[in-house]
Design an enzyme around this catalytic site. Structure first.
Site, PDB file in Angstrom:
ATOM      1  N   SER A 144       0.771  -1.117   0.012  1.00  0.00           N
ATOM      2  CA  SER A 144       0.040   0.083   0.101  1.00  0.00           C
ATOM      3  C   SER A 144       0.854   1.266  -0.074  1.00  0.00           C
ATOM      4  CB  SER A 144      -0.875   0.156   1.211  1.00  0.00           C
ATOM      5  OG  SER A 144      -1.397   1.192   1.381  1.00  0.00           O
ATOM      6  N   TYR A 157      -1.356  -0.866  10.275  1.00  0.00           N
ATOM      7  CA  TYR A 157      -1.460  -0.995   8.855  1.00  0.00           C
ATOM      8  C   TYR A 157      -0.287  -0.659   8.098  1.00  0.00           C
ATOM      9  CZ  TYR A 157      -3.644  -0.949   4.234  1.00  0.00           C
ATOM     10  OH  TYR A 157      -3.773  -1.227   2.866  1.00  0.00           O
TER      11      TYR A 157
END
Length: 264
Positions: A144, A157
């Site tokens: 990501s 995350y």
């Protein structure tokens, strides 16, 4: 072994929705056979029926990516039933806000790492020996743009996706010269269940289908590292160049990701 023809095979985790399902649709449209992994295999079956996929073109494997034995078993089942994939996409992941001051959020962090990191390595593990023996294959890790800088309230995350980038880079070096390529994809914001509850702006938001089209092109090209869309890559790199005091000031007061408890 289930080989209806010589069509190539792709193995995709997290295939019951979002990016994983869009990637499955993109590969199916290109004539590939599908090995689809999710905890909710019934949803994969419904999607395949709605898409009109012939029964001999796909198989669903139930697995929890956060459980090493579960996802490794799914990989071995694929090898037995469908053969060695040409492409393995470790797409399954979770995204939950955390507050390190809260004890319960340490468990959230552990589960995030188990899914996004150990689960990714366990997704690849069953296939590496067979791919090396064959002399070709592609292992795709979905990271990501959140890997590039840490965002307040999003530590689990961001850290897990930064670890995906570093792990895939390490694996790429280990497999150099074997014919097995490692591709690292860094999506920006994609309209999926993971992002729909975000409380902050999401520039360059893409549909899963738009992401899948660009991702497959990057995989086919054998790119070692690709940010999608490229505009988000530029933004992320500019943020990386900001001095820490300026970066911290820029993000001060930014809404944070929802925690599992639902509190801010």
């Amino acid at each position: 072994m289930d080989r209806c023809d010589d069509a190539p095979l792709v193995f995709i985790t997290g295939a019951s929705s979002g990016i994983g399902q869009a990637l499955a649709a993109r590969y199916a449209a290109a004539g590939w056979r599908l090995a689809l992994v999710a905890r909710r295999t019934a949803e994969i079956g419904r999607w395949a029926a709605e898409a009109g996929l012939a029964a001999d073109r796909w198989r669903a494997y139930g697995a929890d990516v956060s459980d090493i034995d579960s996802i490794v078993a799914a990989g071995h089942a694929c090898l037995r039933v469908q053969g060695v994939p040409d492409v393995v996409i470790a797409n399954a992941g979770i995204s939950v806000g955390v507050d390190t001051a809260e004890r319960a959020d340490l468990d959230v962090m552990a589960r995030t790492f188990a899914t996004n990191n150990t689960g990714l390595a366990a997704t690849f593990q069953p296939f590496i020996v067979a791919m090396r023996r064959r002399g070709r294959g592609r292992l795709v890790g979905v990271a990501s743009v959140a890997a590039i800088r840490g965002l307040p309230g999003h530590g689990a995350y961001c850290a897990s996706k930064a670890a995906v980038v570093a792990y895939c880079e390490s694996l790429r070096g280990e497999l150099r010269g074997t014919g097995v390529n490692v591709v690292t994809l860094l999506p920006g914001y994609v309209d999926t269940p993971l992002t729909r509850q975000n409380r902050y702006p999401m520039p360059f938001l893409m549909t899963p289908q738009a992401f899948a089209d660009r991702a497959v092109r990057a995989i086919e090209a054998g790119d070692s590292y690709r940010v999608i869309p490229w505009q988000m890559g530029v933004v992320a790199k500019l943020l990386r160049l900001l001095p820490n005091p300026l970066f911290d000031r820029l993000l001060q007061g930014r809404p944070r990701k929802h925690r599992q408890t639902g509190s801010a």
